[in-house]
Design a protein around this motif. Structure first.
Motif, PDB file in Angstrom:
ATOM      1  N   ARG A   9      15.238  26.956   8.677  1.00 44.00           N
ATOM      2  CA  ARG A   9      16.723  27.466   8.153  1.00 44.00           C
ATOM      3  C   ARG A   9      17.507  27.725   9.299  1.00 44.00           C
ATOM      4  O   ARG A   9      17.112  28.223  10.214  1.00 44.00           O
ATOM      5  N   PRO A  10      18.616  28.001   8.764  1.00 45.16           N
ATOM      6  CA  PRO A  10      19.736  28.341  10.010  1.00 45.16           C
ATOM      7  C   PRO A  10      19.301  29.646  10.622  1.00 45.16           C
ATOM      8  O   PRO A  10      18.989  30.823   9.788  1.00 45.16           O
ATOM      9  N   LEU A  11      19.909  29.805  11.692  1.00 42.45           N
ATOM     10  CA  LEU A  11      19.590  30.883  12.463  1.00 42.45           C
ATOM     11  C   LEU A  11      20.511  32.153  11.755  1.00 42.45           C
ATOM     12  O   LEU A  11      19.924  33.140  11.899  1.00 42.45           O
ATOM     13  N   LEU A  12      21.333  32.064  11.396  1.00 47.52           N
ATOM     14  CA  LEU A  12      22.310  32.927  10.822  1.00 47.52           C
ATOM     15  C   LEU A  12      21.716  33.870   9.627  1.00 47.52           C
ATOM     16  O   LEU A  12      22.256  34.633   9.250  1.00 47.52           O
ATOM     17  N   GLU A  13      20.916  33.089   9.020  1.00 46.41           N
ATOM     18  CA  GLU A  13      20.418  33.607   7.844  1.00 46.41           C
ATOM     19  C   GLU A  13      19.404  34.752   8.336  1.00 46.41           C
ATOM     20  O   GLU A  13      18.959  35.480   7.198  1.00 46.41           O
ATOM     21  N   PHE A  14      18.992  35.053   9.499  1.00 46.34           N
ATOM     22  CA  PHE A  14      17.963  35.768   9.966  1.00 46.34           C
ATOM     23  C   PHE A  14      19.181  37.303  10.619  1.00 46.34           C
ATOM     24  O   PHE A  14      18.385  38.088  11.225  1.00 46.34           O
ATOM     25  N   ARG A  15      20.386  37.135  10.283  1.00 50.48           N
ATOM     26  CA  ARG A  15      21.026  37.912  11.064  1.00 50.48           C
ATOM     27  C   ARG A  15      20.562  39.658  10.333  1.00 50.48           C
ATOM     28  O   ARG A  15      20.807  40.613  11.217  1.00 50.48           O
ATOM     29  N   ASP A  16      20.400  39.514   9.364  1.00 46.97           N
ATOM     30  CA  ASP A  16      20.083  40.892   8.780  1.00 46.97           C
ATOM     31  C   ASP A  16      18.199  41.208   8.577  1.00 46.97           C
ATOM     32  O   ASP A  16      17.829  42.034   7.705  1.00 46.97           O
ATOM     33  N   ALA A  17      17.664  40.288   9.328  1.00 46.19           N
ATOM     34  CA  ALA A  17      16.097  40.516   9.074  1.00 46.19           C
ATOM     35  C   ALA A  17      15.622  41.367   9.829  1.00 46.19           C
ATOM     36  O   ALA A  17      16.450  42.244  10.467  1.00 46.19           O
ATOM     37  N   PRO A  18      14.412  41.949   9.725  1.00 47.83           N
ATOM     38  CA  PRO A  18      13.806  43.296  10.389  1.00 47.83           C
ATOM     39  C   PRO A  18      14.224  42.983  11.754  1.00 47.83           C
ATOM     40  O   PRO A  18      14.097  41.954  12.439  1.00 47.83           O
ATOM     41  N   GLN A  19      14.069  44.097  12.738  1.00 41.88           N
ATOM     42  CA  GLN A  19      14.400  44.027  14.241  1.00 41.88           C
ATOM     43  C   GLN A  19      13.091  43.313  14.762  1.00 41.88           C
ATOM     44  O   GLN A  19      13.584  42.262  15.694  1.00 41.88           O
ATOM     45  N   GLU A  20      11.734  43.346  14.326  1.00 39.34           N
ATOM     46  CA  GLU A  20      10.744  42.733  15.144  1.00 39.34           C
ATOM     47  C   GLU A  20      11.011  41.164  14.727  1.00 39.34           C
ATOM     48  O   GLU A  20      10.595  40.311  15.472  1.00 39.34           O
ATOM     49  N   THR A  21      11.418  40.724  13.510  1.00 42.43           N
ATOM     50  CA  THR A  21      11.809  39.160  13.234  1.00 42.43           C
ATOM     51  C   THR A  21      12.670  38.581  14.238  1.00 42.43           C
ATOM     52  O   THR A  21      12.505  37.573  14.919  1.00 42.43           O
ATOM     53  N   ARG A  22      13.990  39.490  14.331  1.00 44.30           N
ATOM     54  CA  ARG A  22      15.039  38.855  15.162  1.00 44.30           C
ATOM     55  C   ARG A  22      14.333  38.848  16.606  1.00 44.30           C
ATOM     56  O   ARG A  22      14.852  37.975  17.331  1.00 44.30           O
ATOM     57  N   ASN A  23      13.770  39.850  17.126  1.00 44.41           N
ATOM     58  CA  ASN A  23      13.260  39.856  18.412  1.00 44.41           C
ATOM     59  C   ASN A  23      12.419  38.610  18.712  1.00 44.41           C
ATOM     60  O   ASN A  23      12.429  37.962  19.458  1.00 44.41           O
ATOM     61  N   ARG A  24      11.362  38.203  17.693  1.00 47.35           N
ATOM     62  CA  ARG A  24      10.463  37.167  17.778  1.00 47.35           C
ATOM     63  C   ARG A  24      11.386  35.969  17.965  1.00 47.35           C
ATOM     64  O   ARG A  24      10.988  35.077  18.626  1.00 47.35           O
ATOM     65  N   ILE A  25      12.413  35.851  16.956  1.00 45.16           N
ATOM     66  CA  ILE A  25      13.179  34.387  17.291  1.00 45.16           C
ATOM     67  C   ILE A  25      13.922  34.465  18.490  1.00 45.16           C
ATOM     68  O   ILE A  25      13.937  33.301  19.139  1.00 45.16           O
ATOM     69  N   ALA A  26      14.439  35.439  18.983  1.00 45.55           N
ATOM     70  CA  ALA A  26      15.179  35.604  20.187  1.00 45.55           C
ATOM     71  C   ALA A  26      14.347  35.184  21.534  1.00 45.55           C
ATOM     72  O   ALA A  26      14.634  34.192  22.586  1.00 45.55           O
ATOM     73  N   ILE A  27      12.829  35.634  21.543  1.00 50.30           N
ATOM     74  CA  ILE A  27      11.879  35.196  22.430  1.00 50.30           C
ATOM     75  C   ILE A  27      11.597  33.903  22.525  1.00 50.30           C
ATOM     76  O   ILE A  27      11.718  33.270  23.512  1.00 50.30           O
ATOM     77  N   ASN A  28      11.510  33.077  21.201  1.00 52.03           N
ATOM     78  CA  ASN A  28      11.285  31.891  21.300  1.00 52.03           C
ATOM     79  C   ASN A  28      12.613  30.956  21.710  1.00 52.03           C
ATOM     80  O   ASN A  28      12.068  29.971  22.444  1.00 52.03           O
ATOM     81  N   LEU A  29      13.548  31.596  21.374  1.00 52.33           N
ATOM     82  CA  LEU A  29      14.897  30.878  21.923  1.00 52.33           C
ATOM     83  C   LEU A  29      14.994  31.045  23.382  1.00 52.33           C
ATOM     84  O   LEU A  29      15.037  29.960  23.961  1.00 52.33           O
ATOM     85  N   PHE A  30      14.702  32.077  24.149  1.00 52.19           N
ATOM     86  CA  PHE A  30      14.770  32.236  25.366  1.00 52.19           C
ATOM     87  C   PHE A  30      13.740  31.382  26.091  1.00 52.19           C
ATOM     88  O   PHE A  30      14.202  30.588  26.825  1.00 52.19           O
ATOM     89  N   ARG A  31      12.570  31.144  25.487  1.00 54.17           N
ATOM     90  CA  ARG A  31      11.585  30.190  26.126  1.00 54.17           C
ATOM     91  C   ARG A  31      12.096  28.846  26.018  1.00 54.17           C
ATOM     92  O   ARG A  31      11.722  27.870  26.800  1.00 54.17           O
ATOM     93  N   ALA A  32      12.546  28.508  25.018  1.00 53.35           N
ATOM     94  CA  ALA A  32      12.859  27.164  24.553  1.00 53.35           C
ATOM     95  C   ALA A  32      13.902  26.701  25.650  1.00 53.35           C
ATOM     96  O   ALA A  32      13.953  25.502  25.981  1.00 53.35           O
ATOM     97  N   TRP A  33      14.793  27.691  25.963  1.00 53.53           N
ATOM     98  CA  TRP A  33      15.883  27.041  26.882  1.00 53.53           C
ATOM     99  C   TRP A  33      15.612  27.222  28.581  1.00 53.53           C
ATOM    100  O   TRP A  33      15.652  26.337  29.340  1.00 53.53           O
TER     101      TRP A  33
END
Length: 447
Positions: free
Chosen positions: A234-258
């Motif tokens: 799913r597009p990342l912006l669909e998660f802008r209003d997701a719970p904080q823990e979810t957004r944090n997990r996505i951010a950590i995965n993005l950080f490691r991907a880069w």
């Protein structure tokens, strides 16, 4: 056979884009040189509207420029940042002709099914959903015709913008910025090269359970056709209003991907555009586009770490060493102080051992913009600086990814994420890992 970079194709492209880009250059020049005031916001909106209807690299250049600090005035950045890779798709007849040109007249027999309607349309090509003879769902990226001519035409227009802007505002010498953008855009025309980049990323990230890379099908790939496994997300912006823990997990995965590829092998994905990744059901990340990849010498990565340590310990001599490692030359004390302002902003989230947002100060909504403007003003007063080529996409990746983290409102201990990656850093070990990964992907060492 590769399409020709024809004089006719370039001339046709110049005619299409000249009014838009030439208008920007002329109005900037008139404002700065002749003192003629213009409505920048209105003109920037007109420019975005014109570019948004074009296929090809000029739209991609606009997206790139929107994330390189100081390359253009903020009014243009704000408009160009809104460009999305959604040019209207080409029709069925076009697709059939292009597929036949790449795979031969019996191309449809090489798929169990092939959807002639594009699943996504981007700046240099469009993506179709297909099913292999073995039943695997595929993504098939097909390049638009005459893109080599379009790239050269658009790069010439970009040089015109830089030339006018550079004469009126000498704070940033854009020669290396143009050269670096040109090199990366020309590489993006070669889908066989992109397939090797995908293999490289598959090798570098093979131990990352939450980062996923498509698998290439070499038998169905050419310089202008790239066939790979389809990754659902799913597009990342669909998660802008997701719970904080979810957004944090996505951010950590993005950080490691880069940054696992960068600090482990000296490779950066230079295009953190929102359309280049999707989020899986388990909040893992799919990386989808590998046209804009930058490979650095190990010493460049060492310079990034040296500058971090210099900022954290206020070691001015080490900061100078880091800038010189990257290729900055003739730095005065005042220029060093000014560059350090930017470095302190970029490294700020890494310096504090606590969970925090990537940017805690209130700004215009564009990550780093206000700091960049202050640095730009000081550099203009000091006579300007020439950023090395290698610096361009590294800086762009950091700022572009920071903007994504800003969208997510992620609250992460960036300090610990970073230190986990650099704890055992050694340039010789990085160079060895880099060579091994590049050899497996069939890629050369950086020049």
């Amino acid at each position: 056979m590769a399409e020709k970079n024809s004089a006719f194709g370039r001339a046709r492209r110049y005619a299409r884009v000249g009014a838009s880009v030439g208008g920007l250059a002329a109005r900037l020049g008139a404002e700065r040189v002749l003192g003629v005031k213009m409505d920048r916001a209105r003109h920037a909106a007109d420019l975005r509207a014109a570019l948004g209807g074009l296929k090809g690299p000029l739209m991609k250049v606009a997206q790139i420029m929107s994330t390189i600090p100081d390359a253009l005035p903020k009014e243009y950045v704000q408009e160009l940042a809104q460009l999305q890779a959604n040019a209207p798709a080409m029709g069925h007849a076009f697709v059939k002709r292009r597929m036949a040109a790449e795979l031969g007249p019996g191309w449809q027999g090489k798929f169990k099914s092939f959807d002639l309607n594009a699943a996504a349309a981007a700046s240099l090509g469009q993506v179709h959903r297909a099913v292999s003879l073995d039943g695997e769902t595929l993504a098939v990226k097909l390049q638009y015709p005459d893109m080599a001519s379009a790239v050269e035409a658009d790069l010439r227009q970009l040089r015109l913008i830089f030339a006018i802007y550079g004469r009126t505002d000498p704070a940033i010498d854009t020669r290396h910025i143009h050269a670096e953008i040109a090199a990366r855009l020309r590489e993006e025309l070669d889908y066989e090269l992109e397939s090797r980049h995908m293999r490289l990323y598959g090798e570098m990230l093979k131990k990352e359970k939450h980062v996923h890379i498509p698998q290439v099908l070499p038998a169905l790939t050419t310089k202008r056709l790239l066939t790979m496994s389809w990754l659902d997300g799913r597009p990342l912006l669909e998660f802008r209003d997701a719970p904080q823990e979810t957004r944090n997990r996505i951010a950590i995965n993005l950080f490691r991907a880069w940054y696992v590829p960068f600090y482990q092998c000296g490779v950066i994905h230079g295009d953190p555009h929102l359309g280049n990744y999707t989020v899986r059901a388990d909040f893992g990340i799919n990386l989808l586009d590998f046209g804009c990849i930058r490979i650095f010498h190990a010493k460049f990565v060492g310079g990034v770490i040296d500058l971090y340590r210099a900022i954290s310990t206020q070691d001015r001599a080490l900061a100078v060493h880091a800038y010189e490692t990257w290729g900055f030359t003739g730095l005065s004390n005042d220029v060093i102080d000014t560059l350090n302002l930017w470095a302190e902003f970029v490294y700020a989230p890494l310096l504090e051992d606590r969970p925090r947002r990537i940017q805690e100060m209130e700004e215009s909504g564009l990550y780093g913009r206000e700091v960049a403007e202050e640095v730009h003003r000081k550099l203009r007063q000091l006579g300007g600086v020439t950023p090395p080529r290698e610096f361009v996409f590294m800086d762009r990746a950091a700022i572009g990814l920071g903007g994504v983290f800003l969208h997510l409102k992620a609250e992460i201990n960036w300090h610990r994420l970073f230190h986990d990656l650099i704890a055992d850093f050694d340039t010789a070990a990085l160079a060895k890992r880099q060579k091994a990964a590049l050899d497996k992907a069939g890629l050369p060492l950086p020049a």
